[in-house]
Scaffold this motif. Structure first.
Motif, PDB file in Angstrom:
ATOM      1  N   LEU A 186       0.839  -1.209   0.000  1.00 19.25           N
ATOM      2  CA  LEU A 186       0.000   0.000   0.000  1.00 19.25           C
ATOM      3  C   LEU A 186       0.867   1.249   0.000  1.00 19.25           C
ATOM      4  O   LEU A 186       1.903   1.293   0.654  1.00 19.25           O
ATOM      5  CB  LEU A 186      -0.905  -0.009   1.234  1.00 19.25           C
ATOM      6  N   PHE A 187       0.439   2.269  -0.744  1.00 18.95           N
ATOM      7  CA  PHE A 187       1.155   3.538  -0.868  1.00 18.95           C
ATOM      8  C   PHE A 187       2.527   3.358  -1.504  1.00 18.95           C
ATOM      9  O   PHE A 187       3.497   3.997  -1.109  1.00 18.95           O
ATOM     10  CB  PHE A 187       1.260   4.259   0.490  1.00 18.95           C
ATOM     11  N   GLY A 191      -2.074   4.727  -4.010  1.00 20.13           N
ATOM     12  CA  GLY A 191      -0.745   5.342  -4.024  1.00 20.13           C
ATOM     13  C   GLY A 191      -0.609   6.402  -2.943  1.00 20.13           C
ATOM     14  O   GLY A 191       0.446   6.581  -2.359  1.00 20.13           O
ATOM     15  N   GLY A 192      -1.702   7.118  -2.676  1.00 21.68           N
ATOM     16  CA  GLY A 192      -1.693   8.114  -1.617  1.00 21.68           C
ATOM     17  C   GLY A 192      -1.178   9.487  -2.041  1.00 21.68           C
ATOM     18  O   GLY A 192      -1.104  10.392  -1.226  1.00 21.68           O
ATOM     19  N   ILE A 239       1.771  10.662  -2.536  1.00 24.80           N
ATOM     20  CA  ILE A 239       2.855  11.090  -1.639  1.00 24.80           C
ATOM     21  C   ILE A 239       3.940  11.790  -2.465  1.00 24.80           C
ATOM     22  O   ILE A 239       4.454  11.222  -3.427  1.00 24.80           O
ATOM     23  CB  ILE A 239       3.458   9.879  -0.903  1.00 24.80           C
TER      24      ILE A 239
END
Lengths: 238, 268
Positions: free
Chosen positions: A97-98, A178-179, A181
């Motif tokens: 995740l992310f 992906g978030g 970031i």
């Protein structure tokens, strides 16, 4: 309201500056979407060709499924993947995740039905013409698959590019898994969403024009590499 | 095309290998979108070598992501939601990092005639009476929760509003400001996002100051049993740094257009 010509000038200035952060964002967009398209092609092209060549149990269901999933909503894929990849989800131990890998996975899932359905539709007509010849030769039908993909390379290219188009343009799935970031999972589309939310509409539109330019360039290069000028001139291969 | 496949797959595998020490910080949008975190976090990373990955989410979503175990530290601004989060066992402690204030912004023509006041609940009652357009975040963010508290302080219930003047957009602060600018509507904004927002249009501050508009940002350390053990130490170092004299000074130094956006709030 920022006007479009200002956004266009902004986009040209952005290219001129060769800003490191922007290059990194554009690079990640291309990396994620190329990877997803490649994986979707490895799965979708043989599957699409098999659907055109072979008659097997469940074939109708796969054709129906691939076509039905052409409109798979990215946000639903993103949410489902989030729940799977979350720490308390069944695949949490993968620690995906992310990460860019999670975004590749999301876009792959979105591209597979497109590549499969378009490859099937494109290759079906070709196979009905050349298929009988292969069967007369007595070869196993599936051994003709490389030939079918080579003869139908225009259709194959269109299917792969349609998958790529879906991958590079979507934002709903990758912004969840992906978030967004900075420096890690920020892509062109999530950066556009962010800039819009910060009220920097002109800059967001400039990024959008760059994304369109990138996407168009990839298509043109793909056609050029495949030597398929006929598609551009005549719409389809004779 | 086929020749490229091994290259793509190889690069993909490389991308997943051996990450540097990193912390996932689930942050409310205002501290990220206002540029504060981009201003202070590089200082922390230089000192410690720890990379901070910021998820910029509304407070409700940030707490939900942390409750799933998908973040290592939380930075939010909704005291009620934070208390519920701690009570549910997801968080260990909540400490104030910084504060600023909310502002009520509205169109220059001010149809509800509220400009210049300091009492937000009185202004909200006037907006309700005039049925002037009002954009609500409607996304369970910290600002959304504050807005709902202000309506209650005016003895009004937003769930009962009818007539289309009260518009829940279900979006972030930026989306709400974009919508308010386009509709000529009032909305509640945190001062940090407002000051750094690029599409104000005819919007301006109509109500500011007053005790009802204080906005505090808290750092929440998470239950070690629910979260990534390998990130725990790094997350604690980040929390300690944010609340340390160095971190607090960095927060106080951050300005947009000559105006200080966040006031250090850690107990000395």
């Amino acid at each position: 309201m920022p006007d479009f010509s200002a956004a266009l000038r902004g986009a040209i200035m952005l290219i001129g500056q060769r800003d490191g952060e922007l290059l990194q964002i554009a690079g990640l967009s291309l990396f994620v979407s190329f990877s997803a398209t490649a994986i979707a092609a490895v799965i979708g092209l043989p599957l699409g060709a098999a659907l055109a060549m072979l008659r097997f149990r469940g074939r109708g269901a796969i054709v129906l499924g691939a076509n039905a999933l052409l409109g798979l909503p990215p946000i639903v894929v993103g949410l489902a993947l989030y729940l799977l990849l979350s720490r308390i989800g069944p695949l949490g131990m993968l620690d995906l995740l992310f990460t860019p890998a999670a975004m590749v996975l999301a876009q792959t899932l979105l591209a597979i039905p497109i590549v499969t359905a378009l490859a099937h539709r494109g290759l079906d007509a070709i196979w009905s013409e050349i298929g009988p010849a292969f069967q007369i030769d007595g070869a196993q039908t599936w051994q003709a698959m490389p030939h079918l993909l080579a003869i139908g390379r225009t259709q194959v290219l269109i299917a792969v590019l349609a998958g790529f188009g879906r991958a590079i343009s979507e934002v709903g799935a990758i912004i969840i898994v992906g978030g967004n970031i900075a420096g890690h999972t920020r892509t062109m589309t999530t950066a556009i969403a962010l800039e819009t939310s910060e009220g920097n509409l002109g800059f967001a539109l400039a990024l959008g024009l760059l994304l369109v330019a990138l996407s168009v360039t990839v298509s043109l290069v793909a056609f050029a590499v495949a030597g398929e000028r006929r598609i551009v001139h005549h719409g389809r291969k004779p | 095309m086929r020749n490229w496949l091994p290259v793509f797959c190889g690069t993909l595998a490389l991308g997943a290998a051996a990450p540097p020490p990193s912390v996932v910080l689930a942050s409310t949008t205002s501290v990220e979108n206002s540029g504060l975190l981009a201003h202070i976090l590089p200082v922390f990373t230089r000192e410690t070598g720890i990379e901070v990955r910021v998820l910029s989410l509304g407070t409700g979503q940030a707490l939900a992501v942390a409750a799933h175990g998908d973040a290592d530290l939380v930075l939010v601004h909704d005291p009620d939601a934070e208390r519920a989060f701690i009570a549910a066992g997801h968080g260990v402690s909540t400490r104030e990092m910084a504060w600023n204030d909310f502002v009520v912004v509205g169109p220059a023509d001010d149809p509800a005639h509220v400009a210049g006041g300091h009492d937000a609940p009185v202004a909200f009652a006037a907006i309700r009476k005039a049925e002037a357009p009002f954009v609500s975040r409607g996304d369970k963010s910290g600002t959304d929760a504050q807005e709902k508290r202000l309506w209650r302080a005016a003895s009004l219930d937003p769930a009962s509003f009818k007539g289309g003047w009260y518009r829940e957009i279900g979006g972030g602060m930026g989306a709400a400001l974009n919508a308010a600018a386009a509709m000529g509507a009032y909305t509640l904004a945190d001062r940090g996002t407002w000051l750094s927002f690029g599409n104000k249009g005819s919007l301006r501050i109509v109500i500011e100051g007053g005790g009802a508009l204080i906005n505090r940002y808290d750092v929440i350390t998470l239950n070690p049993n629910e979260h990534r053990a390998e990130a725990r130490e790094a997350a604690e170092r980040l929390a300690d740094w944010l609340l340390s004299p160095d971190g607090q000074a960095a927060i106080g130094r951050y300005q947009v257009g000559g105006e200080q956006l966040f006031h250090p709030g850690a107990a000395p």
